[in-house]
Design an enzyme around this catalytic site. Structure first.
Site, mmCIF file in Angstrom:
data_model
loop_
_atom_site.group_PDB
_atom_site.id
_atom_site.type_symbol
_atom_site.label_atom_id
_atom_site.label_comp_id
_atom_site.label_asym_id
_atom_site.label_seq_id
_atom_site.Cartn_x
_atom_site.Cartn_y
_atom_site.Cartn_z
ATOM 1 N N SER A 86 0.826 -1.201 0.000
ATOM 2 C CA SER A 86 0.000 0.000 0.000
ATOM 3 C C SER A 86 0.867 1.261 0.000
ATOM 4 O O SER A 86 1.649 1.473 -0.929
ATOM 5 C CB SER A 86 -0.960 -0.045 1.196
ATOM 6 O OG SER A 86 -1.997 0.904 1.036
ATOM 7 N N ASP B 171 -5.783 -3.102 -2.990
ATOM 8 C CA ASP B 171 -4.813 -2.770 -1.938
ATOM 9 C C ASP B 171 -4.264 -4.025 -1.255
ATOM 10 O O ASP B 171 -5.018 -4.875 -0.779
ATOM 11 C CB ASP B 171 -5.509 -1.885 -0.904
ATOM 12 C CG ASP B 171 -4.541 -1.160 0.004
ATOM 13 O OD1 ASP B 171 -3.601 -1.799 0.508
ATOM 14 O OD2 ASP B 171 -4.733 0.045 0.221
#
Length: 428
Positions: free
Chosen positions: A118, A265
């Site tokens: 991320s 993500d």
């Protein structure tokens, strides 16, 4: 971090519409064997053992030995150190600042392995290539704002059902930084025995995927533009919060047919990672000790480690967004537990740092320049201070006089308290 959780909550409230895939997802019996065309072995599944681990270790040893012959000596006094960069949304500038401060202190090692998830994925390539990319790291993380990185498109997001925020500006900025020269550099470092990994989540399979980015650069070194596009896409996918940001679709091949994978993500499945948790690596130290010293896992958690007491007003929005941020925080704690176990089993040391509890500034927007600058400065000051790290495990598997079990996070929390004298003034 709270702003991102809030956007995700809006996405949940407005959910109902659906997008369209250009290609079907791989069938159940083929999805594990699907490959990126032209980049064989580009990634691993994070929930299954690495099948060719022995072959990879042999290749790694050959590369390290060749490097020693060519260069005469290994950096870091022959230590093999790892940098693990966590998610954290707009808190990512903390990790960037820490790396730049670490350079200024003159004690930053060369990392044999760098992993990013991320927000950590967005800075991982720069961290991997070292201090010469510190200026790019600084400018990317502190010289931007909401308007320069994303466009909020609530109506389009509701209509197409895939995301409320358009991240094409972020993609363009990253692609400008992931140059052909960077691809060449990544490929060179891979050939010297170093590894860069970025994690995403394959949402079709509900499983983590670890992209072997340095290998991708090496495989695609003769077509750097295409390879830079792929690396940029992986980085964007790793930071694409589902519902808020559009997912990334990757074209793959299996049995001669093309399919489409949906990735979001990496923090959905892991906040931090080193190797797939099921990989058996107990014998790794014996192989490594023939030619190098066991090093340290340095973990940068791009958010606070400890819970923050904050009584909430009643309401669906507040309860849901707070719940999401709490899940992210405790997911990171669980990942640190898993990493501490891997460190013990492989004989590596482990150090952890995170955003200090004294940091109290709140975001005014999704990517607030003042907020990100303050986090960068805190990271920078901690990076220059050798006491910013909590030693949880010493190299060789020897534990400290005060054992960290059953809760290794407590040592890290103590570190945060000690670090406040260093970083507290930047939080004002």
């Amino acid at each position: 971090m709270l702003r991102l959780a809030s956007i995700l909550m809006v996405a949940l409230v407005l959910a109902g519409c659906t997008g369209v895939r250009n290609l079907p997802a791989p069938p159940r019996e083929l999805y594990r064997s699907a490959e990126i065309p032209g980049y064989p072995g580009a990634r691993d599944w994070g929930d299954t053992p690495i099948a060719d681990g022995r072959e990879r270790l042999d290749e790694f040893i050959r590369q390290i030995r060749a490097r020693r012959r060519a260069e005469g000596a290994m950096p870091n006094d022959n230590r093999l150190d790892t940098l693990i960069l966590s998610g954290g949304g707009s808190d990512g500038p903390f990790g960037a600042g820490l790396l730049v401060g670490w350079t200024a202190a003159g004690t930053r090692p060369e990392f044999t392995v760098v992993t990013g998830i991320s927000a950590g994925a967005l800075i991982a390539p720069f961290a991997f290539l070292g201090p010469e990319y510190d200026d790019a790291l600084r400018s990317f993380t502190v010289e931007n704002s909401t308007d320069t990185l994303v466009t909020v498109t609530l109506l389009r997001g509701v209509l197409d059902g895939v995301g409320l925020v358009d991240n094409s500006k972020l993609r363009q900025k990253l692609r400008g930084l992931i140059t052909n020269d960077m691809v060449r550099r990544l490929a060179e470092e891979h050939a010297r025995g170093r590894r860069l990994l970025i994690g995403t989540t394959n949402l079709d399979a509900q499983a983590p995927v670890y992209w072997r980015v340095s290998r991708i650069a090496w495989l695609g070194r003769d077509r750097p533009g295409k390879t830079a596009d792929l690396i940029t896409k992986i980085m964007i996918a790793s930071a694409s919060i589902p519902g808020a940001f559009s997912p990334q679709f990757f074209t793959v091949e299996a049995n001669g047919e093309q399919y489409s994978e949906l990735h979001v993500d990496g923090g959905v499945t892991n906040q931090l990672f080193f190797l797939p948790r099921t990989t058996r690596i107990e014998n790794l130290p014996g192989d490594i000790s023939r030619f190098a010293r066991r090093g340290t896992m340095y973990i940068i958690r791009n958010t606070k480690l400890t819970p923050s007491y904050d009584p909430l007003p009643l309401g669906l929005f507040h309860i849901a967004s707070r719940s999401i941020s709490t899940m992210i925080k405790f997911g990171g704690r669980s990942d640190i537990f898993a990493l501490s176990d891997q460190a013990r089993r492989t004989g590596f040391g482990m150090k952890v740092t995170a955003v200090p509890e004294s940091f109290s500034l709140e975001e005014r927007e999704l990517f607030d320049p003042a907020y990100m600058q303050a986090l960068f400065e805190i990271g920078y000051r901690l990076g220059r201070d050798e006491n910013a790290w909590t030693v949880e495990i010493l190299p060789g598997g020897k534990e400290l006089d005060e054992p960290i079990r059953p809760d290794p996070i407590e040592a890290a929390v103590s570190s945060m308290v000690r670090a406040e004298d260093v970083a507290g003034s930047a939080a004002q």
